[in-house]
Design a protein around this motif. Structure first.
Motif, PDB file in Angstrom:
ATOM      1  N   LEU A 243       0.821  -1.201   0.000  1.00  0.00           N
ATOM      2  CA  LEU A 243       0.000   0.000   0.000  1.00  0.00           C
ATOM      3  C   LEU A 243       0.861   1.260   0.000  1.00  0.00           C
ATOM      4  N   ALA A 244       1.909   1.246   0.791  1.00  0.00           N
ATOM      5  CA  ALA A 244       2.767   2.434   0.860  1.00  0.00           C
ATOM      6  C   ALA A 244       3.355   2.769  -0.513  1.00  0.00           C
ATOM      7  N   ASP A 245       3.780   1.759  -1.253  1.00  0.00           N
ATOM      8  CA  ASP A 245       4.348   2.003  -2.582  1.00  0.00           C
ATOM      9  C   ASP A 245       3.278   2.541  -3.535  1.00  0.00           C
ATOM     10  N   ALA A 246       2.065   1.990  -3.450  1.00  0.00           N
ATOM     11  CA  ALA A 246       0.983   2.460  -4.314  1.00  0.00           C
ATOM     12  C   ALA A 246       0.638   3.911  -4.009  1.00  0.00           C
ATOM     13  N   LEU A 247       0.631   4.283  -2.716  1.00  0.00           N
ATOM     14  CA  LEU A 247       0.330   5.668  -2.356  1.00  0.00           C
ATOM     15  C   LEU A 247       1.462   6.608  -2.762  1.00  0.00           C
ATOM     16  N   ARG A 248       2.670   6.136  -2.653  1.00  0.00           N
ATOM     17  CA  ARG A 248       3.808   6.963  -3.079  1.00  0.00           C
ATOM     18  C   ARG A 248       3.729   7.232  -4.589  1.00  0.00           C
ATOM     19  N   ALA A 249       3.308   6.212  -5.351  1.00  0.00           N
ATOM     20  CA  ALA A 249       3.143   6.401  -6.790  1.00  0.00           C
ATOM     21  C   ALA A 249       2.046   7.419  -7.081  1.00  0.00           C
ATOM     22  N   LEU A 250       0.965   7.388  -6.286  1.00  0.00           N
ATOM     23  CA  LEU A 250      -0.086   8.387  -6.463  1.00  0.00           C
ATOM     24  C   LEU A 250       0.438   9.795  -6.192  1.00  0.00           C
ATOM     25  N   ALA A 251       1.227   9.921  -5.134  1.00  0.00           N
ATOM     26  CA  ALA A 251       1.802  11.234  -4.812  1.00  0.00           C
ATOM     27  C   ALA A 251       2.704  11.722  -5.941  1.00  0.00           C
ATOM     28  N   VAL A 276      -9.219  -3.500   2.946  1.00  0.00           N
ATOM     29  CA  VAL A 276      -8.813  -2.291   3.668  1.00  0.00           C
ATOM     30  C   VAL A 276      -7.831  -1.488   2.822  1.00  0.00           C
ATOM     31  N   GLU A 277      -6.831  -2.165   2.258  1.00  0.00           N
ATOM     32  CA  GLU A 277      -5.850  -1.469   1.432  1.00  0.00           C
ATOM     33  C   GLU A 277      -6.502  -0.880   0.191  1.00  0.00           C
ATOM     34  N   GLU A 278      -7.454  -1.604  -0.401  1.00  0.00           N
ATOM     35  CA  GLU A 278      -8.141  -1.090  -1.582  1.00  0.00           C
ATOM     36  C   GLU A 278      -8.914   0.183  -1.240  1.00  0.00           C
ATOM     37  N   SER A 279      -9.592   0.186  -0.085  1.00  0.00           N
ATOM     38  CA  SER A 279     -10.370   1.355   0.306  1.00  0.00           C
ATOM     39  C   SER A 279      -9.473   2.553   0.581  1.00  0.00           C
ATOM     40  N   LEU A 280      -8.340   2.334   1.244  1.00  0.00           N
ATOM     41  CA  LEU A 280      -7.419   3.438   1.514  1.00  0.00           C
ATOM     42  C   LEU A 280      -6.821   3.974   0.214  1.00  0.00           C
ATOM     43  N   PHE A 281      -6.493   3.078  -0.697  1.00  0.00           N
ATOM     44  CA  PHE A 281      -5.959   3.519  -1.986  1.00  0.00           C
ATOM     45  C   PHE A 281      -6.992   4.346  -2.739  1.00  0.00           C
ATOM     46  N   ARG A 282      -8.250   3.869  -2.769  1.00  0.00           N
ATOM     47  CA  ARG A 282      -9.297   4.609  -3.472  1.00  0.00           C
ATOM     48  C   ARG A 282      -9.554   5.955  -2.797  1.00  0.00           C
ATOM     49  N   ALA A 283      -9.453   6.005  -1.462  1.00  0.00           N
ATOM     50  CA  ALA A 283      -9.633   7.277  -0.757  1.00  0.00           C
ATOM     51  C   ALA A 283      -8.549   8.272  -1.150  1.00  0.00           C
ATOM     52  N   ALA A 284      -7.301   7.790  -1.250  1.00  0.00           N
ATOM     53  CA  ALA A 284      -6.211   8.665  -1.671  1.00  0.00           C
ATOM     54  C   ALA A 284      -6.437   9.138  -3.102  1.00  0.00           C
TER      55      ALA A 284
END
Length: 367
Positions: A243-251, A276-284
């Motif tokens: 999840l952290a890597d996916a969010l970093r890519a979004l940033a 849970v990770e899918e929901s947090l990713f979609r929220a970001a």
């Protein structure tokens, strides 16, 4: 059941003259009384059956003495006994079971005029027949009720299955709508920002920058196509990257699109469920999409916080305009879909904003 009792009544009436000791002298009175008894049993019983307890009691009180009279006139004919069996069966259908047993016990008293030994022998035989009729009728009645209850249960089950299918269809439709909005909407927003930025510098000599922006727009288009395929085929494939890597890519995508976006992880990252990770990713995704589309921000940040006990918190912050009169309402489709997604996990979504001081979207879910 009523049809069978009607047939038995007719058979019993036809056999009334058989076995009668007084056939020659009492045949006419026997047949007349028997005809009255049979007519009441065939025609009156269905009518009484629909009228409640009081008419049923009157029916039994009329038929019982009439049956005793018929038994006496026929000289204890088999047909008269069969007609009394019909009455016992009808009593089970009309009145409570103890009343039916009471009638079954009373009927053997027709043998009292006989000698004590004969009366006892015949009375016990008649009692056995009547009790047997009560038991069999009650068993048939219970089996009928069980079939009716089973049919009702099957009907309710079909209704529940239809409701469950409709609910599942609605939930799946909402899920697909959320995925299309969160995934496809995010990528198309990035593509729009990239193309807009490329057009702004296309007339300059900075061809490398234009090429880089168009390449990123192409990548986002490819991701959007993948999102469409996944949503249409209703596949919920878990993300292979952390999840952290996916969010970093979004940033990084947001930064490349023109809004410098930082990313921070607080606490020690831990394994969480795929949903849970899918929901947090979609929220970001939703938060950063709104930043680019509405906030007019100069900077944004993503914070993934594991240091809050057994929950995981995601914050999307920006330094933009905040919620103003011209801003989209905080109950727009994207936020509604996000709230639905997070509520399904037992989490919560909050939006904190002051006009001119940016906005913070917070999502907190059990982890």
């Amino acid at each position: 059941m009523n049809r069978a009792l009607a047939v038995l009544t007719l058979v019993a009436y036809v056999t009334l003259p058989l076995g009668s000791a007084n056939y020659e002298t009492l045949v006419l009175p026997t047949l007349v009384v028997g005809l009255v008894y049979a007519a009441i049993a065939i025609v009156g019983f269905p009518w009484v059956q629909k009228r409640g307890r009081a008419p049923a009691i009157v029916y039994v009180c009329v038929q019982l003495p009439l049956g005793f009279t018929l038994f006496s006139l026929s000289g204890a004919a088999v047909g008269a006994v069969l007609l009394l069996v019909v009455l016992v069966c009808q009593t089970v259908l009309l009145l409570p079971l103890p009343v039916a047993f009471g009638v079954a016990v009373i009927i053997p008293l027709i043998h009292l005029p006989m000698s004590p030994l004969d009366g006892l022998r015949e009375g016990l035989g008649t009692l056995a027949v009547m009790v047997f009729a009560v038991v069999v009728t009650e068993l048939i009645l219970r089996e009928k009720r069980a079939r009716e209850e089973l049919a009702e249960a099957h009907e309710r089950l079909r209704d529940y299955a239809a409701q469950a299918e409709q609910l599942a269809t609605t939930q799946e439709r909402n899920r697909l709508a959320r995925d299309i909005h969160d995934g496809l909407g995010h990528h198309l927003t990035v593509v729009q920002m990239m193309v807009q930025a490329a057009r702004a510098v296309i007339g300059t000599a900075d061809t490398d920058r234009v090429d880089s922006m168009l390449a990123k727009a192409q990548d986002q288009s490819r991701e959007a196509l993948a999102e469409v395929r996944r949503s249409v085929s209703a596949l919920r494939e878990p993300r292979s990257e952390p999840l952290a890597d996916a969010l970093r890519a979004l940033a990084d995508e947001a930064s490349a699109a023109g809004v410098p976006t930082g990313f921070e992880v607080k606490g020690t990252a831990r394994d969480t469920r795929a949903d849970v990770e899918e929901s947090l990713f979609r929220a970001a995704q939703e938060g950063l999409t709104n930043v680019r589309k509405h906030a007019r921000a100069t900077a944004a940040s993503l914070v993934l916080d594991y240091a809050i006990g057994d929950k995981v918190r995601l914050e999307v912050r920006d330094d933009g305009l905040g919620l103003t009169g011209d801003s989209p309402p905080d109950n727009g489709f994207g936020l509604v879909g996000l709230r639905e997604r997070v509520a399904g996990l037992g989490g919560r979504v909050s939006v904190d904003s002051a006009e001119g001081h940016g906005l913070t979207l917070t999502v907190e879910v059990p982890g």
